[in-house]
Design a protein around this motif. Structure first.
Motif, PDB file in Angstrom:
ATOM      1  N   SER A  83    -100.141   2.778  13.143  1.00 28.51           N
ATOM      2  CA  SER A  83    -100.922   1.508  12.615  1.00 28.51           C
ATOM      3  C   SER A  83    -100.466   1.692  11.201  1.00 28.51           C
ATOM      4  O   SER A  83    -100.273   2.655  10.104  1.00 28.51           O
ATOM      5  CB  SER A  83    -102.479   2.058  12.310  1.00 28.51           C
ATOM      6  OG  SER A  83    -103.015   1.011  11.549  1.00 28.51           O
ATOM      7  N   LYS A  84     -99.932   0.376  10.661  1.00 25.79           N
ATOM      8  CA  LYS A  84     -99.442   0.159   9.369  1.00 25.79           C
ATOM      9  C   LYS A  84    -100.633  -0.671   8.569  1.00 25.79           C
ATOM     10  O   LYS A  84     -99.993  -0.984   7.436  1.00 25.79           O
ATOM     11  CB  LYS A  84     -97.922  -0.541   9.368  1.00 25.79           C
ATOM     12  CG  LYS A  84     -96.939   0.208  10.084  1.00 25.79           C
ATOM     13  CD  LYS A  84     -95.530  -0.711  10.009  1.00 25.79           C
ATOM     14  CE  LYS A  84     -95.219  -1.732  10.818  1.00 25.79           C
ATOM     15  NZ  LYS A  84     -94.029  -2.388  10.532  1.00 25.79           N
ATOM     16  N   ASN A  85    -101.323  -0.846   8.838  1.00 21.19           N
ATOM     17  CA  ASN A  85    -102.472  -1.499   8.229  1.00 21.19           C
ATOM     18  C   ASN A  85    -103.239  -0.687   7.521  1.00 21.19           C
ATOM     19  O   ASN A  85    -104.479  -1.333   6.852  1.00 21.19           O
ATOM     20  CB  ASN A  85    -103.488  -2.459   9.371  1.00 21.19           C
ATOM     21  CG  ASN A  85    -102.561  -3.464  10.059  1.00 21.19           C
ATOM     22  OD1 ASN A  85    -101.712  -3.937   9.648  1.00 21.19           O
ATOM     23  ND2 ASN A  85    -102.964  -3.634  11.271  1.00 21.19           N
ATOM     24  N   THR A  86    -103.181   0.400   7.346  1.00 21.19           N
ATOM     25  CA  THR A  86    -103.802   1.342   6.668  1.00 21.19           C
ATOM     26  C   THR A  86    -103.930   1.262   5.112  1.00 21.19           C
ATOM     27  O   THR A  86    -102.658   0.932   4.460  1.00 21.19           O
ATOM     28  CB  THR A  86    -103.562   2.785   6.680  1.00 21.19           C
ATOM     29  OG1 THR A  86    -103.595   3.100   8.185  1.00 21.19           O
ATOM     30  CG2 THR A  86    -104.446   3.911   6.461  1.00 21.19           C
ATOM     31  N   THR A  87    -104.917   1.155   4.334  1.00 24.16           N
ATOM     32  CA  THR A  87    -104.785   0.732   3.031  1.00 24.16           C
ATOM     33  C   THR A  87    -104.815   1.675   2.051  1.00 24.16           C
ATOM     34  O   THR A  87    -104.729   1.494   0.770  1.00 24.16           O
ATOM     35  CB  THR A  87    -106.273  -0.076   2.626  1.00 24.16           C
ATOM     36  OG1 THR A  87    -107.311   0.920   2.810  1.00 24.16           O
ATOM     37  CG2 THR A  87    -106.366  -1.313   3.419  1.00 24.16           C
ATOM     38  N   SER A  88    -104.432   2.919   2.428  1.00 26.28           N
ATOM     39  CA  SER A  88    -104.097   3.834   1.554  1.00 26.28           C
ATOM     40  C   SER A  88    -103.226   4.892   2.000  1.00 26.28           C
ATOM     41  O   SER A  88    -102.896   5.099   3.291  1.00 26.28           O
ATOM     42  CB  SER A  88    -105.445   4.891   0.985  1.00 26.28           C
ATOM     43  OG  SER A  88    -105.981   5.301   2.252  1.00 26.28           O
TER      44      SER A  88
END
Length: 256
Positions: free
Chosen positions: A134-139
């Motif tokens: 997942s590259k949608n992690t916000t941190s």
């Protein structure tokens, strides 16, 4: 010498004290964070270009050594520095071997992603975000670590050449390429102007706090600008990008 024994709990406890991260192509990004105890510092070097483990820590003997020599007949490494009965260290890494023998360094084998990808860049993102697949992690993973454990320093993170993905969304980050670039005021900024800036950033809003924190950071880093740094314990820093970044981090650690 037998391999140093360190438990998972000891490793995690060591990581929670303080953390520093280096990332970027050619190791161009560097970050430093710590808590109240300046002696507890963890430096994490992220080798974006890759790390050929079999060239650094090859097998010493047995079937694994046979497979290694068969696969690499022309580039196999001999004259290894012994780590344990199974593995040796590349002879060019003799200083690390001394740390290993002193119980200050360990080697963790066969560590990687549990998500298949043929993209080098995706793999880097997964590692720095700490969320394989997942590259949608916000941190970033260091951000989450610092948010969980907390830091109490005016300079909780110092990053060179931009903020690495591992520190994504960590607000109190100060970008410093070198202390000389992050000069305090310059000769043309008078004390009255410093006072005026302080007055502008009085308040509790995010903007006010960010401005005050930047002014505090400027005051701290400026102490390094006109001082000639003298490495201790026989440390020597090469006059290249990585060497100078490590020297900057050493100066920041001592300053704190």
């Amino acid at each position: 010498m037998p391999a140093p024994k360190i438990s998972r709990r000891q490793f995690l406890q060591g990581c929670s004290a303080a953390i520093a991260s280096m990332a970027g192509a050619r190791l161009t990004n560097l970050a430093f964070a710590k808590q109240d105890n300046p002696s507890d510092t963890l430096v994490v070097v992220f080798l974006r270009g890759g790390w050929d483990a079999l060239n650094v820590v090859p097998p010493l003997q047995g079937d694994d050594r046979g497979f290694y020599e068969k696969a690499r007949p022309d580039i196999k490494i001999s004259d290894l520095l012994t780590l344990n009965d199974q593995f040796g260290l590349h002879p060019a890494l003799a200083p690390l071997h001394e740390l290993y023998q002193a119980g200050k360094m360990g080697v963790v084998h066969a560590v990687g992603l549990d998500h298949d990808t043929r993209s080098h860049f995706d793999a880097q993102e997964y590692i720095e975000l700490g969320t394989p697949g997942s590259k949608n992690t916000t941190s970033g993973w260091i951000t989450r670590h610092l948010q969980e454990t907390g830091v109490s320093s005016i300079l909780p993170v110092v990053s060179t050449a931009g903020q690495p993905t591992s520190l994504l969304n960590f607000v109190p980050t100060v970008n410093v390429n070198s202390p000389s670039d992050f000069s305090q005021w310059g000769n043309d900024l008078l004390a009255s102007q410093q006072t005026a800036l302080r007055q502008m950033y009085q308040g509790e809003s995010l903007l006010h706090r960010a401005g005050a924190r930047t002014l505090d950071a400027l005051n701290i880093v400026s102490l390094l600008v006109n001082q000639e740094y003298q490495p201790s314990n026989g440390a020597f820093y090469n006059d290249d990008e990585l060497g100078q970044q490590l020297k900057t981090i050493a100066r920041m650690i001592k300053l704190e």
